[in-house]
Structures are given as C-alpha cells and as structure tokens.
Design an enzyme around this catalytic site. Structure first.
Site, PDB file in Angstrom:
ATOM      1  N   HIS A 239     -10.811   7.990   1.327  1.00 13.66           N
ATOM      2  CA  HIS A 239     -11.420   6.713   0.959  1.00 13.66           C
ATOM      3  C   HIS A 239     -11.582   5.791   2.169  1.00 13.66           C
ATOM      4  O   HIS A 239     -12.542   5.015   2.240  1.00 13.66           O
ATOM      5  CB  HIS A 239     -10.600   6.042  -0.144  1.00 13.66           C
ATOM      6  N   GLU A 351      -2.454   5.188  -5.855  1.00 17.28           N
ATOM      7  CA  GLU A 351      -3.539   5.760  -6.667  1.00 17.28           C
ATOM      8  C   GLU A 351      -3.460   5.403  -8.151  1.00 17.28           C
ATOM      9  O   GLU A 351      -4.501   4.997  -8.678  1.00 17.28           O
ATOM     10  CB  GLU A 351      -3.608   7.280  -6.469  1.00 17.28           C
ATOM     11  N   HIS A 366      -4.560   0.971  -8.094  1.00 19.75           N
ATOM     12  CA  HIS A 366      -5.916   1.454  -7.802  1.00 19.75           C
ATOM     13  C   HIS A 366      -6.684   1.785  -9.082  1.00 19.75           C
ATOM     14  O   HIS A 366      -7.813   1.328  -9.285  1.00 19.75           O
ATOM     15  CB  HIS A 366      -5.851   2.685  -6.893  1.00 19.75           C
TER      16      HIS A 366
END
Length: 685
Positions: A239, A351, A366
């Site tokens: 990312h 995450e 996230h």
C-alpha cells in the site's frame, strides 16, 4: 483426479447461472443429486436434468456426500453485495473457506461446491472457492479465472453490458465486434480528480488489489492461510507503493500530493460517482457526494454498530504503541517493536487480521475506515442501500478517498519508520563494488515514452443468461515503450561476488518545482525492479529488460488472455499451467509523465547478496512479481526491510539524495515523455 480438479473451474463460468446448466464453451453439465436442487427447482429436477443434459458434450457426475452445516455462510442473502471489510461478512466467508478446505478430496470439494453454488451469494462463493483453490495442496496449479472475466460489472461502465448483451443475442459468435469502454465516464474535466481517473479506474490496478487480498486473506479458521511470512510488512509496503505511485501520477498531472484523512470528523471533499451496476444485486453502486462525513454506523442487517469516536481511540492507541515502541498484549505485558519485526506486527495490527497481536485493544482501524467510507450515504440502513465502492477490494481503488485513507495509514507507519536508527554506512555500502553509471536505453537515451493503448478483455464468461460465445470489451489504458537498464559496475575485490540490484524512481522536484530533501523524496521512490546479479572481477555491464521487472506481471497474466493458455481456448483444461495472478500490471510500471517530459531521477543500488539472501528452493513457485506479492508458499525473497534503502530517513533533515549516495549506488536524471496518441495492443515500441 486431474479431471475433477479442472472441473472446479467450471464453477467460475457464468456465476449467476445454476451449475446444472451447461458450463463452458464445451457444454459441460454437472449431474447433481436430486436433493441438491433448491426448493424452487426440486419438482423440476428431472426436466432440468434432461433439458440441459441432452445437449451436453460432457457430463460430470456429482458424488452424493453428507453435506456440512452451511447455516453461517447462508446468512448473506444471495442477491446482496459482499464485503471483506464488514466483520459479519468476514466471519461468513471464513466459515465457508473452512468448509472448502476441510473437504477430504477434490471430488468432495466438487460436490459441496455444486450444492453451494445454487445457494451461496455468488461474490462470496467465488472468493471462498478462490482462496481454497490457492491454498489446498490438491488444487495447486489451477489458474483461477480473473475476477474481471467472472464479474466484469465491477470493472467497467454499466452501459457496456447493455451493448454486450445486444451483441451476444444478435450477432453470432465469431462475427462479434468488441464493445468499446469509454476512457472517461465517471466525471468530466471540470473535476480535477478526473485527471488521474486513468490510474484509479484502471482494470489491471483494481485486479491487482483484489488478487492481493485473495492471496492474503485476513480471516480464516485455518490460521496458516493468514499467517504468511512477513504478511503485515507486505500489507504496509504494497500500500505504501500504491500511494507513492499515485502521488507521482498526481504530480505528472499538475495535482498536489494526496492529503491524508486524519481528522475522522472532517467532511470528505471529494465526491465519487462510480457508474457501476451490480449484476448480482441488481442495484447501482451508490455514490458519495462531496462533503460527506463519517457518521455513527447502526446497520442491524450487517451487524455493524460502531461510533466514529472508536476510530479516534484506535488511532491514539496505535500511535501510543509507536511512541513507546511496544504494543500492549492481551495479558497486559508489553511486546517491544524492534527494527526487524516491528513493522510486521504493526501491519497486522493496522489491517487488522486474525494474527493481530491484540485485536481487542487496537481494533480494526484500517478495515473499519473502509466501512465508514462505504456507508456515508446510508449509515443506519434507513434507505436500504448497500455499501459503496470503498467496501469492496475489487472496486475500492477507483475512489479518490481510498488514497486519502491509505495516505493516513502510511503516515502512521512512517512515524514508526522515522523512529528507527538511520542506516549506517556499513548497512548501505558494498565494499569493493562501485557503480559507475546507470542509464536507460530506449528510442532516446534516458527518456521513457508513455502513450495510450487499447486492449481487450473477455466478457462472455460473465454474461449470464445470454447466448454463448466470445464477447470482447475494448478498453484504453496507459502504456509505455519497453526499454532496458544499463548499469556499469566495477568489482575491485579480485573475486567473484553476488549482488542484489535494486532499482527505484522518484520525481526530481516537488509539487512546486523545488528540489526535495531525501526524507521527502524517499516516500515517492517507486520500486521498478530487484534481482540478483553475479559480478565477476573488473568491469561488468548489466543489461536488464523492463519486461523482466520483479514488480509486475504481463498483460496476459493480468487478464488471462485465452490465446496464451495451453490447450483449446475456453476449456477448463486450458487453464492449468504455472501461473500467479498477483502483481502490479506491467502497463502501469511507468508513470504517465508529461508532453514536455516529466523530470525523474533513476536510482540503482547493488547490495551484498550474502546479506540479502533467503535460503529456499524457488523451483516451480510463482516468483516473478515478488516485490509487492511475495512468493506463494515461500518466505519473502529478501532479508532486508521492504523498501530498503528508502524505508528509513537520514539523520539530517536537510540532506538530499546526493548526500545519501554510496559508491555502490548511482543516479541518472531521466525524463518521462507522454504522447497523447492511442495504439492497438502490439503496436507500441
């Protein structure tokens, strides 16, 4: 057993059509037991079996097995959307993956698939079967059809499908002309963000994001499916590179770098109207209007009830862990964040996945950011609307807000990275190795040329309830002329050496045309290639083709071009060859540039392979796009931190890239020149 394994691929063909209908161009029919038919078809089972079976060229008898309990995965309505970011959906998918993984052999898996395909939400069924095929020992080697081929509605203008169905019904197969997908269809030129729509809405880029999350699922009853080598660090780095690449594209188009969305109560300036229809849900994907805000979620149907303030709490606890360089464990003790494994732990926390060291405390920052953004239009389900594109890994990268959210995520990771000790000379230099020059050989020296290219993708497998045959969509995407790197290296040790060649590129100046400090430029360094290289004593000239990049996969792998498959196109057997679909699309390796030539700096470093190598056998493994995707069933093939040597700052904030250079590094000023012309695939230089 090989036939049974290949037969699984028919479940991806026309996913909304029942599996007792003919599948594939070779008209295959699954002969399912009578009690497998859903209630609406049970009284017609003999009629349907005869109707579709009489014209079949191949019949596949389905083993009658004791069916598992499907109560949990069947909680998602058949015609709803499916999101990995919604916790309830995640739980349902994890259960179905567990069921598929638990089947004793491929015949049993085929049997349970035939039952599930008639009842389970098609999106979730496709995802769970794909994960199972990737991770079961007896299904390895199967090439999963690209998601754009199975569910093309997630990747292109909804108007395309009206035209495609017309072509399919009116024109016989073999005489059909491709259906054109417009290059700009979500906004006009008065919207500044539309300048980079070619990047955000690129089919290959969105397929990359979907496939990455397929290879790295974050929930499963089988922990080994999630707990892959350096998985959290790879979440960070993949990312981080997306944000770096997006920022460079913005700078090429006269836009400022993307602003992080760090105040969760602030309005979202950017609106987005996706112009997509869901063929499963029979709904238009909802837009997000400019000025939308995160609002408390209370959606009983999704079992999502959460206050926006929770995001602030999770963020502050995450930042506290970085400041302390230690994370709080469920038992109350603190686990230090060291310089080797710290980023991996933080990636799993952020995450978050089931291998988060403390999900109860650090939460789901996230994923829930995606969920809040996906429901700004209907946070309490009063309008019975489903989530927006931020809620789906196959569509999220289309939305400008994806990049604002991930810039925030990357900024948090960067706080940790900036707390690490800058690399010492010993960690950077390779004694006895001197890189005297690096350059690019192409049509013009040190000039990269980009242009538009038109390619095709197959729609026929995703056009349910229409006549069979190929239907192509022609779409326009960025492309570059191929080139090669030329690196001159001198080995003064008198002996043979092995080095790791690392190639990066970054803008030469910032948004305002001013020279950048190293600490700003390093976050815009996009990785182009990494490979091992033997260095004999004396002068070495290294030539490396751009098509061999460790970052990218070629067009044929991104789109599974049928003509590239062994065997007869359109058959399941043609799909079995050594293939990995995870990788950055090669046509997007190089940023767009400008007509005048966008100034960039090309960087090369040769590090000591003995310090980088991971002892493992890579024969037969999918390892050609390892930089962003890792290697299936292997360790990440580089001992250094991902992004090395640009993952840490220099001690002197005023220092520049030239101050950072060591003898085993070199730079070259280059230019990316964009030509506003369009060529057919195969015509570029």
């Amino acid at each position: 057993m090989t036939d049974a394994k290949n037969n699984l691929l028919y479940f991806f063909d026309r996913p909304n059509e029942p599996c007792f209908m003919q599948k594939g161009e070779d008209k295959v029919v699954f002969e399912i037991p009578d009690h497998y038919y859903p209630d609406k078809y049970k009284s017609l089972s003999n009629t349907l079996s005869n109707r579709f079976g009489n014209e079949a060229t191949k019949r596949i008898p389905i083993r009658n097995i004791t069916l598992p309990n499907l109560e949990v995965p069947m909680q998602l309505p058949y015609n709803d959307q499916f999101s990995l970011f919604v916790p309830k959906h995640r739980t349902m998918a994890a259960k179905l993956i567990d069921i598929f993984m638990g089947m004793r052999d491929v015949e049993d898996l085929q049997s349970v698939c035939s039952y599930c395909q008639l009842r389970i939400n098609p999106y979730m069924f496709n995802y769970c079967l794909s994960v199972a095929i990737l991770h079961r020992p007896d299904t390895k080697g199967l090439s999963i059809p690209t998601f754009a081929e199975t569910f093309p509605d997630k990747f292109m203008d909804s108007k395309v499908f009206l035209r495609a169905r017309e072509v399919s019904n009116v024109v016989i197969s073999g005489s059909r002309m491709p259906v054109n997908v417009p290059i700009n269809y979500t906004a006009n030129t008065t919207e500044p963000e539309q300048r980079v729509a070619y990047f955000r809405e690129d089919i290959g880029i969105n397929l990359h994001h979907w496939h990455w999350h397929l290879v790295y699922p974050f929930d499963s009853a089988d922990r080994s499916i999630v707990n892959k080598d350096r998985r959290g660090e790879l979440f960070y780095y993949m990312h981080q590179q997306i944000i770096g690449r997006y920022n460079v594209e913005r700078m090429c188009n006269g836009l400022p770098q993307v602003k992080p969305f760090s105040d969760f109560s602030a309005p979202i300036e950017e609106g987005y109207f996706p112009k997509l229809d869901s063929q499963v849900a029979s709904r238009t994907w909802p837009p997000r209007f400019a000025g939308s805000v995160f609002r408390n979620l209370d959606r009983t149907v999704d079992q999502v009830k959460i206050d926006v303030r929770k995001l602030f709490t999770w963020r502050d606890q995450f930042l506290e862990a970085i400041q302390k360089m230690a994370i709080k464990m469920p038992n109350g003790r603190e686990l230090p964040l060291d310089e080797v494994t710290g980023i991996d732990m933080l990636g799993n926390l952020m995450e978050s996945s089931i291998i988060s060291p403390n999900r109860g405390y650090y939460g789901d920052l996230h994923n829930m950011g995606h969920v809040f953004a996906a429901y700004t239009h209907d946070p309490d389900h009063r309008h019975l609307e489903q989530f927006g594109v931020m809620g789906d890994s196959a569509t999220a990268m289309r939305d400008p807000f994806f990049y604002r959210w991930h810039r925030f995520v990357d900024d948090v990771f960067n706080i940790y990275k900036e707390k690490l000790t800058p690399y010492t000379n010993e960690r950077l230099d390779f004694p006895g190795v001197r890189v005297s020059s690096v350059g690019i050989e192409g049509a013009r020296p040190n000039t990269l040329r980009t242009l538009w290219q038109q390619s095709t993708v197959e729609l026929g497998r995703g056009l349910d309830f229409t006549p069979r045959g190929s239907v192509l969509a022609r779409f326009t995407h960025l492309q570059h002329d191929e080139f090669q790197y030329v690196i001159e290296v001198n080995n003064t040790t008198g002996g043979n050496l092995m080095g790791t060649v690392r190639i990066f590129m970054a803008p030469k100046v910032d948004d305002n045309g001013q020279p950048m400090s190293f600490n700003k430029q390093r976050r815009l360094m996009i990785e182009l290639d990494k490979f091992s290289q033997a260095l004999r004593p004396g002068t070495n000239t290294i030539r490396r083709r751009s098509v061999d990049s460790s970052v990218t996969i070629p067009y044929e792998r991104t789109f599974r071009n049928q003509s590239e498959r062994p065997g007869d196109p359109g058959t399941a057997g043609a799909a079995e060859f050594d293939f990995c679909g995870c990788g950055w699309p090669h046509h997007m390796l190089i940023p767009k540039g400008t007509a005048q030539g966008y100034p960039v700096v090309l960087f090369v470093m040769i590090s000591n392979w003995n310090n980088d190598r991971i002892e493992q056998d890579l024969v037969g493994s999918c390892n050609d796009a390892a930089s962003y995707c890792g290697i299936r069933d292997r360790k990440y093939p580089d001992k250094q931190a991902m992004g090395y040597p640009f993952d840490r700052k220099m001690a002197n904030d005023a220092a520049t890239l030239s101050d950072f250079l060591r003898p085993n590094m070199a730079v070259r000023d280059c230019s990316i020149q964009f030509s506003d012309t369009t060529v057919e695939r195969g015509q570029q230089g």
